[in-house]
Write a protein that holds these residues in place. Structure first.
Motif, PDB file in Angstrom:
ATOM      1  N   ASP A 147     -12.697  -7.776   2.144  1.00  0.00           N
ATOM      2  CA  ASP A 147     -12.597  -7.183   3.477  1.00  0.00           C
ATOM      3  C   ASP A 147     -13.865  -6.377   3.735  1.00  0.00           C
ATOM      4  N   PRO A 206      -5.983  -5.078   6.627  1.00  0.00           N
ATOM      5  CA  PRO A 206      -7.393  -5.452   6.487  1.00  0.00           C
ATOM      6  C   PRO A 206      -8.122  -5.303   7.824  1.00  0.00           C
ATOM      7  N   CYS A 254     -10.138  -9.254  -2.022  1.00  0.00           N
ATOM      8  CA  CYS A 254      -9.800  -9.186  -0.598  1.00  0.00           C
ATOM      9  C   CYS A 254     -11.016  -9.550   0.238  1.00  0.00           C
ATOM     10  N   TYR A 259      -2.527 -11.229  -4.732  1.00  0.00           N
ATOM     11  CA  TYR A 259      -3.244 -10.001  -5.081  1.00  0.00           C
ATOM     12  C   TYR A 259      -3.243  -9.788  -6.598  1.00  0.00           C
ATOM     13  N   ILE A 309      -2.664  -8.171   1.227  1.00  0.00           N
ATOM     14  CA  ILE A 309      -3.495  -6.969   1.387  1.00  0.00           C
ATOM     15  C   ILE A 309      -2.680  -5.850   2.029  1.00  0.00           C
TER      16      ILE A 309
END
Length: 420
Positions: free
Chosen positions: A63, A100, A61, A126, A93
């Motif tokens: 993030d 996120p 991700c 994912y 996500i």
């Protein structure tokens, strides 16, 4: 004439007999300039074939991207010759982890800027599906899929990398200790979790708490009363060496200097560093120490400590060197010591210190005529990231509680992993 560089000897087979041919002769053959009438049989040229590069894939991700992500990418790159990185879409996500903090386009900027990354795939899934894995192997020519030693479990409880493991194309790296996106979000949720239910604690007042240090929580054994862990990062000289370029500027290099806190290293930081690097041949970045940042930005700053911030900046491909704990004021001595040609600052910043007439930290480079203000490509600051958390703190708090449970389980079952 036999070239000095080409005194390698190639071996050719003619009628079962072997003889040596000078490398100049072989050079002509490889380039198609050798007359075909010489009656040469099939040449054994395999030693001269270029080895296919090993391509490895890692996804995530990314993030609130931090030095832990960067260290994972560094380790992954060391397992091959080219690193391809998949950045998970916002929708994936949300479905698997919650909202996120940073949108896809910002996360793409961050990943592309990491110096160990060769190629980036946006909107990666994912979980590694059969279809996507086939695409990785066939279209992207991936040899191995990489992930850390921490488990990546899907909502249904299955392993996200089960198919890659089954195919025998999976490799594992060591997780970087002391940091995670969950941990960083947790640090920013400190004020939110400590807030009163009264109307006096609105979202805007919570945002001011980050700037002015009100209602600081109490800590016990590295954990707040709300259960949020503070940084357990243990800086080592080896880690700094791993992230460093290891070389200084050339004799005639135009050295550009930019300084700041670089807290919660984000896409706005990356883009201004890119602009700064374009002005010269060597980008030197000054990173202010924790005490300076706290004095200028408030008791809750910085979110990330000096060594954490330094590693994030060092991982950026546009940065050549950093000063860890740079002085607030850019002095004549600093300019002379590092032979700085330009001192620069972005238009988007946490404060307007560079515009002050008195106590301007850039007074010396301004007087020397070497100060430039660069137009910031993105209107993002550390406060921007914090405001996103505060504005949607309930969703992030819920996400963190889920993630904290899985991280606790990881640490309880953790075993030593070699490497890194």
């Amino acid at each position: 004439m036999v070239w000095e560089k080409e005194k390698i000897v190639g071996t050719c087979l003619i009628g079962g007999a072997a003889f040596a041919v000078g490398a100049s002769f072989l050079h002509l053959f490889l380039n198609g300039d050798l007359p075909l009438g010489l009656g040469l049989g099939a040449c054994v040229l395999s030693p001269f074939r270029k080895r296919k590069p090993v391509r490895v894939y890692m996804d995530g991700c990314f993030d609130m991207m931090h030095y832990g992500h960067c260290n994972a990418l560094r380790q992954a790159r060391a397992l091959g010759d080219q690193l391809v990185v998949g950045v998970v879409s916002d929708e994936e996500i949300i479905a698997n982890k919650g909202p996120p903090v940073t949108p896809l386009h910002e996360r793409m900027i961050m990943v592309k800027a990491v110096k160990w990354v060769d190629e980036v795939i946006p909107d990666a899934p994912y979980a590694i599906t059969e279809e996507f894995m086939k695409k990785l192997f066939d279209e992207y020519q991936i040899d191995y899929i990489i992930h850390g030693d921490d488990p990546c479990v899907l909502p249904d409880g299955t392993d996200a990398y089960a198919l890659a493991k089954k195919a025998g194309r999976y490799k594992q790296i060591k997780r970087t200790e002391g940091v995670s996106s969950t941990d960083i979000v947790g640090r920013m949720l400190l004020c939110v979790r400590e807030r009163s239910v009264s109307d006096s604690h609105s979202h805007s007042s919570l945002q001011r708490q980050f700037s002015h240090g009100h209602d600081s929580p109490r800590f016990k054994d590295g954990v707040t009363s709300a259960g949020t862990r503070v940084s357990h990062f243990l800086p080592t000289s080896r880690r700094i060496v791993q992230f460093s370029n290891g070389k200084g500027p050339g004799p005639d290099a135009r050295i550009v200097y930019i300084d700041g806190a670089f807290d919660l290293f984000h896409a706005g930081h990356v883009e201004i560093l890119r602009r700064a690097r374009e002005l010269g041949d060597f980008l030197l970045v000054g990173i202010h120490n924790d005490q300076t940042v706290s004095a200028k930005r408030g008791a809750h700053r910085p979110i990330m400590n000096l060594h954490e911030r330094s590693l994030s900046v060092l991982a950026c491909r546009y940065v050549d060197e950093v000063i860890i704990g740079a002085p607030w004021e850019v002095s004549k001595d600093t300019i002379t010591t590092f032979d700085i040609k330009w001192v620069v600052h972005g238009t988007v910043a946490e404060s307007d210190d560079f515009q002050r007439e008195e106590e301007n930290p850039y007074a010396v480079p301004i007087s020397m005529g070497i100060f430039q203000v660069l137009e910031s490509p993105l209107d993002i600051t550390t406060s921007t990231i914090i405001k996103r958390i505060v504005a949607n703190h309930e969703a992030y708090q819920k996400r963190n509680l889920k993630k904290e449970a899985s991280e606790k389980k990881y640490y309880e079952q953790k075993a030593f992993v070699s490497g890194d």
